[in-house]
Design a protein around this motif. Structure first.
Motif, PDB file in Angstrom:
ATOM      1  N   ASN A  41       0.227  -3.904 -12.778  1.00 32.35           N
ATOM      2  CA  ASN A  41      -0.411  -5.151 -12.356  1.00 32.35           C
ATOM      3  C   ASN A  41       0.486  -5.931 -11.397  1.00 32.35           C
ATOM      4  O   ASN A  41       0.003  -6.579 -10.457  1.00 32.35           O
ATOM      5  CB  ASN A  41      -0.750  -6.011 -13.571  1.00 32.35           C
ATOM      6  N   ILE A  42       1.798  -5.875 -11.619  1.00 31.48           N
ATOM      7  CA  ILE A  42       2.738  -6.536 -10.705  1.00 31.48           C
ATOM      8  C   ILE A  42       2.687  -5.869  -9.333  1.00 31.48           C
ATOM      9  O   ILE A  42       2.676  -6.547  -8.297  1.00 31.48           O
ATOM     10  CB  ILE A  42       4.167  -6.491 -11.287  1.00 31.48           C
ATOM     11  N   ASN A  43       2.630  -4.549  -9.313  1.00 31.10           N
ATOM     12  CA  ASN A  43       2.546  -3.839  -8.026  1.00 31.10           C
ATOM     13  C   ASN A  43       1.265  -4.199  -7.282  1.00 31.10           C
ATOM     14  O   ASN A  43       1.268  -4.332  -6.046  1.00 31.10           O
ATOM     15  CB  ASN A  43       2.618  -2.329  -8.259  1.00 31.10           C
ATOM     16  N   ILE A  44       0.178  -4.354  -8.034  1.00 31.98           N
ATOM     17  CA  ILE A  44      -1.091  -4.743  -7.400  1.00 31.98           C
ATOM     18  C   ILE A  44      -0.981  -6.143  -6.802  1.00 31.98           C
ATOM     19  O   ILE A  44      -1.456  -6.399  -5.683  1.00 31.98           O
ATOM     20  CB  ILE A  44      -2.235  -4.673  -8.425  1.00 31.98           C
ATOM     21  N   SER A  45      -0.331  -7.050  -7.536  1.00 35.30           N
ATOM     22  CA  SER A  45      -0.160  -8.414  -7.022  1.00 35.30           C
ATOM     23  C   SER A  45       0.704  -8.426  -5.767  1.00 35.30           C
ATOM     24  O   SER A  45       0.436  -9.180  -4.828  1.00 35.30           O
ATOM     25  CB  SER A  45       0.462  -9.302  -8.102  1.00 35.30           C
ATOM     26  N   LYS A  46       1.728  -7.592  -5.725  1.00 31.40           N
ATOM     27  CA  LYS A  46       2.582  -7.520  -4.536  1.00 31.40           C
ATOM     28  C   LYS A  46       1.811  -6.962  -3.337  1.00 31.40           C
ATOM     29  O   LYS A  46       2.052  -7.371  -2.193  1.00 31.40           O
ATOM     30  CB  LYS A  46       3.807  -6.642  -4.822  1.00 31.40           C
ATOM     31  N   SER A  47       0.897  -6.037  -3.601  1.00 29.86           N
ATOM     32  CA  SER A  47       0.137  -5.451  -2.499  1.00 29.86           C
ATOM     33  C   SER A  47      -0.786  -6.468  -1.835  1.00 29.86           C
ATOM     34  O   SER A  47      -1.193  -6.277  -0.689  1.00 29.86           O
ATOM     35  CB  SER A  47      -0.673  -4.253  -3.007  1.00 29.86           C
ATOM     36  N   ASP A  48      -1.132  -7.550  -2.546  1.00 27.22           N
ATOM     37  CA  ASP A  48      -1.994  -8.572  -1.963  1.00 27.22           C
ATOM     38  C   ASP A  48      -1.310  -9.298  -0.801  1.00 27.22           C
ATOM     39  O   ASP A  48      -1.992  -9.929   0.017  1.00 27.22           O
ATOM     40  CB  ASP A  48      -2.409  -9.592  -3.030  1.00 27.22           C
ATOM     41  N   PHE A  49       0.016  -9.223  -0.715  1.00 22.65           N
ATOM     42  CA  PHE A  49       0.742  -9.866   0.382  1.00 22.65           C
ATOM     43  C   PHE A  49       0.736  -8.998   1.645  1.00 22.65           C
ATOM     44  O   PHE A  49       1.122  -9.473   2.709  1.00 22.65           O
ATOM     45  CB  PHE A  49       2.191 -10.155  -0.030  1.00 22.65           C
ATOM     46  N   LEU A  50       0.337  -7.755   1.523  1.00 19.96           N
ATOM     47  CA  LEU A  50       0.337  -6.831   2.664  1.00 19.96           C
ATOM     48  C   LEU A  50      -1.006  -6.869   3.383  1.00 19.96           C
ATOM     49  O   LEU A  50      -2.029  -7.243   2.799  1.00 19.96           O
ATOM     50  CB  LEU A  50       0.626  -5.413   2.174  1.00 19.96           C
ATOM     51  N   PRO A  51      -1.015  -6.472   4.655  1.00 21.57           N
ATOM     52  CA  PRO A  51      -2.295  -6.407   5.374  1.00 21.57           C
ATOM     53  C   PRO A  51      -3.212  -5.368   4.742  1.00 21.57           C
ATOM     54  O   PRO A  51      -2.763  -4.368   4.188  1.00 21.57           O
ATOM     55  CB  PRO A  51      -1.892  -5.999   6.792  1.00 21.57           C
ATOM     56  N   SER A  52      -4.511  -5.625   4.842  1.00 18.05           N
ATOM     57  CA  SER A  52      -5.494  -4.666   4.356  1.00 18.05           C
ATOM     58  C   SER A  52      -6.116  -3.942   5.533  1.00 18.05           C
ATOM     59  O   SER A  52      -6.397  -4.537   6.572  1.00 18.05           O
ATOM     60  CB  SER A  52      -6.582  -5.373   3.538  1.00 18.05           C
TER      61      SER A  52
END
Length: 269
Positions: A41-52
């Motif tokens: 879940n932490i990794n998913i939250s960090k991915s939200d800061f990256l471009p999609s």
């Protein structure tokens, strides 16, 4: 509750039983898996800061074999199966710090998962000690009552012989038979206790082949507080339920921040 186990002081069988429960108990394994989920879940939250990046495409095909010109001749049509593709790249520039709050919330979720694991570890080890000692005690009672039944059977046989010789009365024999019946009832009760104790042992610790191999010589070292005030201080600092409650309160505060951010403006590039 904190247990300290010394290999030199503990019976080997108990030490192995506790280690087996620690490594294989399904409740503990489930809590360990929850830690892996929290880390993801932490990794998913960090991915939200990256471009999609979104890539999409479509392809169509049309049958033009029946198309004709105005004069009735066959027409020639090209590009009847076009391929369309698109690439969309988005980057969130501002979201009212919703992503930050979500990341911190999930980090607290990992802390909660670790504390819950500690809580279950304490519970399982405590249950394992209870299951081990309970089975040893039940088996000891079973052995004693079995010996008692055998003794009283011989007593009844002896009294029957004495009655035939006129050395005792029928009332004396009836008393011996009554004692034997009571002993048999207790023997059956202790036998059921052994079966129940074995089931509890296997549920908490695991399978066991021979109950008689369990050692009766058990020594546990406990670090107990010296006073009530010291016990209260330790519980306020180390009690898992209190720690979990405090962490969940902090999670709730981040939920409020996330909800407020959702009501505010956001910017996406």
């Amino acid at each position: 509750v904190i247990f300290l186990f010394s290999t030199n002081l503990l019976a080997e069988n108990l030490n192995e039983a506790l280690l087996k429960a620690y490594n294989k108990n399904p409740k503990l394994n489930a809590e360990r898996e929850n830690i892996n989920i929290s880390e993801e879940n932490i990794n998913i939250s960090k991915s939200d800061f990256l471009p999609s990046v979104t890539l999409s495409g479509s392809k169509s095909k049309e049958n033009t074999s029946k198309l004709t010109n105005q004069d009735g001749s066959d027409t020639s049509v090209t590009d009847v199966d076009p391929l369309t593709t698109s690439l969309l790249i988005e980057q969130t520039l501002y979201d009212g710090r919703s992503r930050n709050a979500d990341l911190e919330k999930n980090r607290l979720g990992l802390d909660i998962a670790k504390v819950k694991l500690l809580k279950v570890e304490q519970e399982i080890l405590y249950q394992a000690v209870e299951a081990y000692t309970g089975l040893v005690f039940a088996n000891k009672k079973y052995t004693i009552n079995q010996s008692n039944v055998n003794l009283l059977k011989r007593q009844v046989e002896n009294d029957q012989a004495r009655l035939e010789r006129g050395q005792i009365t029928s009332a004396d024999l009836a008393q011996s038979e009554s004692s034997l019946a009571g002993a048999i009832a207790k023997f059956i009760e202790t036998k059921n206790e052994v079966v129940t104790g074995k089931i509890v042992y296997e549920n908490v610790i695991g399978s066991i082949n021979n109950i008689n191999e369990l050692s009766e010589k058990l020594k546990l070292n406990f670090q107990l507080p010296k006073s009530l005030s010291e016990a209260n201080e330790i519980s306020q600092k180390n009690n898992p339920e209190l720690i979990i409650a405090k962490l969940e309160l902090q999670q709730t505060e981040y939920d409020i921040k996330i909800a407020k951010a959702d009501l505010g403006p956001s910017a996406t590039l």
